[in-house]
Design an enzyme around this catalytic site. Structure first.
Site, PDB file in Angstrom:
ATOM      1  N   ASN A 156      37.291 -42.218  20.739  1.00  0.00           N
ATOM      2  CA  ASN A 156      38.623 -41.735  20.389  1.00  0.00           C
ATOM      3  C   ASN A 156      39.324 -41.191  21.626  1.00  0.00           C
ATOM      4  O   ASN A 156      38.663 -40.800  22.580  1.00  0.00           O
ATOM      5  CB  ASN A 156      38.513 -40.612  19.348  1.00  0.00           C
ATOM      6  CG  ASN A 156      38.125 -41.129  17.985  1.00  0.00           C
ATOM      7  OD1 ASN A 156      38.669 -42.112  17.515  1.00  0.00           O
ATOM      8  ND2 ASN A 156      37.180 -40.460  17.350  1.00  0.00           N
TER       9      ASN A 156
ATOM     10  N   GLU B  93      32.379 -27.833  18.597  1.00  0.00           N
ATOM     11  CA  GLU B  93      33.272 -28.986  18.667  1.00  0.00           C
ATOM     12  C   GLU B  93      33.724 -29.246  20.100  1.00  0.00           C
ATOM     13  O   GLU B  93      34.247 -28.338  20.772  1.00  0.00           O
ATOM     14  CB  GLU B  93      34.498 -28.728  17.784  1.00  0.00           C
ATOM     15  CG  GLU B  93      35.289 -29.962  17.450  1.00  0.00           C
ATOM     16  CD  GLU B  93      34.532 -30.912  16.528  1.00  0.00           C
ATOM     17  OE1 GLU B  93      34.646 -32.135  16.754  1.00  0.00           O
ATOM     18  OE2 GLU B  93      33.852 -30.448  15.602  1.00  0.00           O
ATOM     19  N   ASP B  94      33.512 -30.457  20.578  1.00  0.00           N
ATOM     20  CA  ASP B  94      34.035 -30.924  21.868  1.00  0.00           C
ATOM     21  C   ASP B  94      33.602 -30.067  23.058  1.00  0.00           C
ATOM     22  O   ASP B  94      34.390 -29.772  23.957  1.00  0.00           O
ATOM     23  CB  ASP B  94      35.567 -31.046  21.814  1.00  0.00           C
ATOM     24  CG  ASP B  94      36.001 -32.261  20.998  1.00  0.00           C
ATOM     25  OD1 ASP B  94      35.121 -33.036  20.606  1.00  0.00           O
ATOM     26  OD2 ASP B  94      37.206 -32.428  20.754  1.00  0.00           O
TER      27      ASP B  94
ATOM     28  N   LYS C 125      40.412 -29.659  12.516  1.00  0.00           N
ATOM     29  CA  LYS C 125      39.151 -29.822  11.772  1.00  0.00           C
ATOM     30  C   LYS C 125      39.143 -28.954  10.522  1.00  0.00           C
ATOM     31  O   LYS C 125      38.723 -29.391   9.442  1.00  0.00           O
ATOM     32  CB  LYS C 125      37.958 -29.445  12.656  1.00  0.00           C
ATOM     33  CG  LYS C 125      37.640 -30.443  13.743  1.00  0.00           C
ATOM     34  CD  LYS C 125      36.788 -31.583  13.226  1.00  0.00           C
ATOM     35  CE  LYS C 125      36.400 -32.529  14.355  1.00  0.00           C
ATOM     36  NZ  LYS C 125      35.549 -33.627  13.922  1.00  0.00           N
TER      37      LYS C 125
ATOM     38  N   ARG D  18      35.602 -30.980  26.669  1.00  0.00           N
ATOM     39  CA  ARG D  18      35.527 -32.429  26.453  1.00  0.00           C
ATOM     40  C   ARG D  18      36.279 -32.777  25.169  1.00  0.00           C
ATOM     41  O   ARG D  18      35.690 -33.092  24.154  1.00  0.00           O
ATOM     42  CB  ARG D  18      34.061 -32.869  26.346  1.00  0.00           C
ATOM     43  CG  ARG D  18      33.856 -34.378  26.469  1.00  0.00           C
ATOM     44  CD  ARG D  18      32.497 -34.789  25.930  1.00  0.00           C
ATOM     45  NE  ARG D  18      32.339 -34.503  24.520  1.00  0.00           N
ATOM     46  CZ  ARG D  18      32.780 -35.300  23.546  1.00  0.00           C
ATOM     47  NH1 ARG D  18      33.438 -36.403  23.825  1.00  0.00           N
ATOM     48  NH2 ARG D  18      32.589 -34.963  22.282  1.00  0.00           N
TER      49      ARG D  18
ATOM     50  N   ASP E 288      29.410 -31.292  15.393  1.00  0.00           N
ATOM     51  CA  ASP E 288      30.005 -32.482  14.785  1.00  0.00           C
ATOM     52  C   ASP E 288      29.934 -33.691  15.701  1.00  0.00           C
ATOM     53  O   ASP E 288      29.785 -34.819  15.238  1.00  0.00           O
ATOM     54  CB  ASP E 288      31.458 -32.194  14.401  1.00  0.00           C
ATOM     55  CG  ASP E 288      32.051 -33.297  13.544  1.00  0.00           C
ATOM     56  OD1 ASP E 288      31.370 -33.743  12.606  1.00  0.00           O
ATOM     57  OD2 ASP E 288      33.190 -33.718  13.812  1.00  0.00           O
ATOM     58  N   ASP E 289      30.037 -33.484  17.018  1.00  0.00           N
ATOM     59  CA  ASP E 289      29.993 -34.600  17.956  1.00  0.00           C
ATOM     60  C   ASP E 289      28.608 -35.243  18.002  1.00  0.00           C
ATOM     61  O   ASP E 289      28.484 -36.450  18.177  1.00  0.00           O
ATOM     62  CB  ASP E 289      30.391 -34.128  19.358  1.00  0.00           C
ATOM     63  CG  ASP E 289      31.766 -33.500  19.370  1.00  0.00           C
ATOM     64  OD1 ASP E 289      32.730 -34.182  19.001  1.00  0.00           O
ATOM     65  OD2 ASP E 289      31.877 -32.316  19.718  1.00  0.00           O
TER      66      ASP E 289
ATOM     67  N   TYR F   2      45.066 -35.231  12.559  1.00  0.00           N
ATOM     68  CA  TYR F   2      43.871 -35.291  13.398  1.00  0.00           C
ATOM     69  C   TYR F   2      43.962 -36.513  14.285  1.00  0.00           C
ATOM     70  O   TYR F   2      45.040 -36.930  14.676  1.00  0.00           O
ATOM     71  CB  TYR F   2      42.589 -35.247  12.542  1.00  0.00           C
ATOM     72  CG  TYR F   2      41.427 -34.772  13.381  1.00  0.00           C
ATOM     73  CD1 TYR F   2      41.462 -33.508  13.953  1.00  0.00           C
ATOM     74  CD2 TYR F   2      40.357 -35.595  13.670  1.00  0.00           C
ATOM     75  CE1 TYR F   2      40.438 -33.065  14.780  1.00  0.00           C
ATOM     76  CE2 TYR F   2      39.333 -35.164  14.487  1.00  0.00           C
ATOM     77  CZ  TYR F   2      39.382 -33.901  15.043  1.00  0.00           C
ATOM     78  OH  TYR F   2      38.382 -33.480  15.866  1.00  0.00           O
TER      79      TYR F   2
END
Length: 623
Positions: free
Chosen positions: A479, A314-315, A242, A224, A337-338, A171
């Site tokens: 990150n 996610e993202d 993930k 993103r 999650d973000d 990851y």
């Protein structure tokens, strides 16, 4: 159906028919088919086929019990009628050189493997030695993905037993580079791809996935990816990574996990001009076209997998991330999650940090650099925790939290031009343009970076924080490592060793003035695997904000006095499965309290129940 198969066999009477037939069905159906075909094949059938249940724990493959560590031998095939060559190419059942002599004879493997028989432990040792020979991190990532696609249990054993070393490989930060170069390193498809070409047929696409009992979906549209921007279809590395962590860290069975990338094009010109790009070569769809595709996906998922399938966003870009969470949180079991995962892990770190910096959460002033989905999500959860522990109003709890975006401090005079999700954080204050000026004006005790832009916590900023606080808490969360607001060494050096530091990506320990400082890592992997396991094991139907607070509090409770002595505000990753079980139990407990759990009766010991549900990568013995 079985009778039809049998009739077809009798009509054709072809020796080739069994060798070409492979299907999945229920345990009882397997036994019936076994009897029918073996009866028809006679002794030849016994020699050429081995029909039985493909089992990985329970036949229904749920995560509510775990039979993976059962020492009873079982047959690794559904209707097998397959050669040993096929068995070696089944990642779920391949054991490589760990097949015993008896298994090699029973499953037609004799001669297909070198004669040596190795234990799984020795295989893991060998694999780790090979990985360590790679000097380039991306090469290690590729090697790990190859292992996952050839020997699933060995992949997870290696990851579980060496989690602190290999987590950065599978990851962040390495997965970021892998996504950027996904087209160039692409070897075999992982996960499910849904594109604009599939509009009107998404339910059919979902049915193409071989596993039918899906309990967790991680989905991205690639707009993103980490702090790297729009990577389009190449964002698939994120859902795959993930879900690997869902299994390794949270014990969620790999067969119930589904990685999904929704390809609506990309605005990344480099990718559009890349001959190796794996996605749609068109500009990213927006507006009604985008919304209709996402709505069809969400409807199809619920229809195909049921009410209790967890969908983790996610993202997604900020504007879509908030919209999707708000739109579906009352009709689906959804988690971002973000927004929510990052908020949980940061709140957990803040709660544990109070033992080092003193006071309660409401005694501190927070300044964020970054006012996107991560920053505002963290701010909201901090506000909820303050609200829960004090008699403050919502407005007063929010006034302890300040945000800086690309235009400066978020203040009330800018309210008309602010996006909706920023407006609750626009407080009365004169305009301030830069971060350093904001630090001097607000005098925060805690500085949190979620900007996605590296090197923003300059020497002047850290020195200003140190002049205000005896122990400034600095959290550089962006990150991958290249986008971190500052490094651990910079934080400790510029604060003269007084800072408490945590980051989103890993940093090595730092020696300053003869003392070792160990930076904490505010990694979402502390939260989402255990959080997801908790939702699955209690059969939750919706996510409540109280679940997030419970997860953060559970994480903070796992930090030891030994950790605090080294200035660490997060527990060691080597204990991650114990941490995940604790988080799962707390989340499930809140779900039962709020009437949102469907698996009844409630287990008496939720921690032990969580541990019993966890997937084991131990090899099974085959008949």
């Amino acid at each position: 159906m079985l009778a039809k198969i049998f009739q077809t066999y009798n009509k054709t009477n072809s020796k080739k028919f069994p060798l070409q037939f492979l299907m999945l069905t229920s345990s009882s159906s397997f036994k019936r088919l076994n009897s029918l075909l073996l009866g028809a094949l006679g002794d030849r059938g016994q020699r050429k086929s081995n029909l039985s249940v493909m089992a990985e724990g329970n036949v229904d493959d749920t995560n509510t019990t775990n039979d993976d560590d059962d020492d009873q031998p079982f047959t690794p095939w559904a209707v097998s009628v397959a050669s040993g060559h096929t068995l070696l190419r089944s990642p779920q059942h391949n054991k490589g050189l760990a097949f015993t002599d008896k298994e090699r004879d029973s499953h037609f493997l004799r001669g297909l493997l070198p004669p040596a028989v190795l234990t799984q432990e020795l295989q893991a040792k060998r694999s780790l030695n090979i990985l360590r020979q790679y000097q380039v991190p991306l090469h290690r990532y590729i090697a790990m993905m190859d292992l996952q696609e050839t020997n699933e249990k060995l992949f997870y054993k290696l990851l579980i037993d060496n989690v602190e070393e290999l987590l950065p490989v599978v990851y962040t930060p390495v997965v970021g580079e892998a996504c950027q170069k996904y087209g160039s390193i692409f070897r075999r498809p992982q996960g499910l791809y849904i594109s604009l070409k599939d509009k009107g047929k998404i339910l059919e696409v979902l049915k193409n996935w071989p596993e039918k009992n899906i309990q967790v979906i991680v989905v991205t549209d690639g707009e993103r990816i980490l702090g790297l921007g729009d990577l389009g279809c190449q964002g698939m590395g994120i859902p795959v990574g993930k879900l690997s962590l869902y299994t390794a860290l949270g014990g969620v069975r790999p067969s119930v996990c589904l990685p999904v990338t929704i390809d609506v094009g990309t605005k990344n010109e480099t990718l559009l001009n890349d001959e190796f790009y794996t996605g749609l070569k068109q500009k990213r769809a927006t507006g009604e076209e985008y919304d209709e595709l996402l709505d069809e996906f969400m409807t199809a998922v619920k229809k195909n997998y049921g009410e209790k399938v967890l969908i983790q966003f996610e993202d997604f870009a900020n504007h879509n991330a908030f919209d999707l969470l708000i739109r579906y949180r009352t009709s689906h079991l959804v988690f971002n999650d973000d927004i929510q995962g990052t908020a949980c892990v940061v709140l957990g770190g803040l709660l544990s940090a109070l033992k080092l910096i003193g006071g309660t959460l409401s005694d501190h002033t927070f300044l964020f650099l970054g006012a996107g989905e991560a920053g505002t999500g963290i701010a909201e959860l901090i506000s909820l925790e303050i609200l829960k522990k004090t008699k403050l109003t919502v407005e007063d709890s929010r006034k302890k939290i300040w945000l800086v975006d690309s235009k400066g401090l978020v203040v009330s005079s800018r309210k008309d031009s602010l996006q909706q999700f920023k407006q609750p954080w626009a407080h009365d204050h004169e305009p301030v343009t830069g971060l350093l000026e904001a630090v001097k004006a607000i005098k925060p005790t805690i500085l949190i970076g979620t900007s996605g832009v590296g090197k923003q916590f300059t020497k002047e900023v850290i020195e200003a924080m140190s002049s205000i606080n005896a122990k400034p808490l600095i959290m550089a969360l962006s990150n991958p490592t290249s986008q971190s607001e500052c490094t651990a060494e910079e934080a400790y050096t510029w604060s003269n060793g007084h800072a408490i530091f945590a980051s989103g990506s890993p940093f090595d320990p730092v020696i300053y003035d003869g003392k070792e400082f160990v930076p904490g890592q505010a990694n979402n992997a502390y939260i989402f695997p255990g959080f997801g396991l908790g939702l699955i094991m209690c059969g939750a139907i919706r996510v409540h904000d109280e679940f997030l607070l419970a997860a953060a509090e559970a994480l903070a409770s796992q930090v030891t006095e030994e950790d605090y002595a080294k200035g660490i505000i997060y527990p060691r990753f080597k204990n991650i499965r114990k941490i995940s079980a604790t988080i799962a139990a707390k989340v499930a407990s809140r779900a039962y309290e709020y009437g949102l759990a469907s698996h009844l009766p409630r287990p008496s010991d939720l921690v032990k129940f969580a541990e019993s549900c966890m997937y084991s990568p131990k090899y099974r013995n085959y008949r």
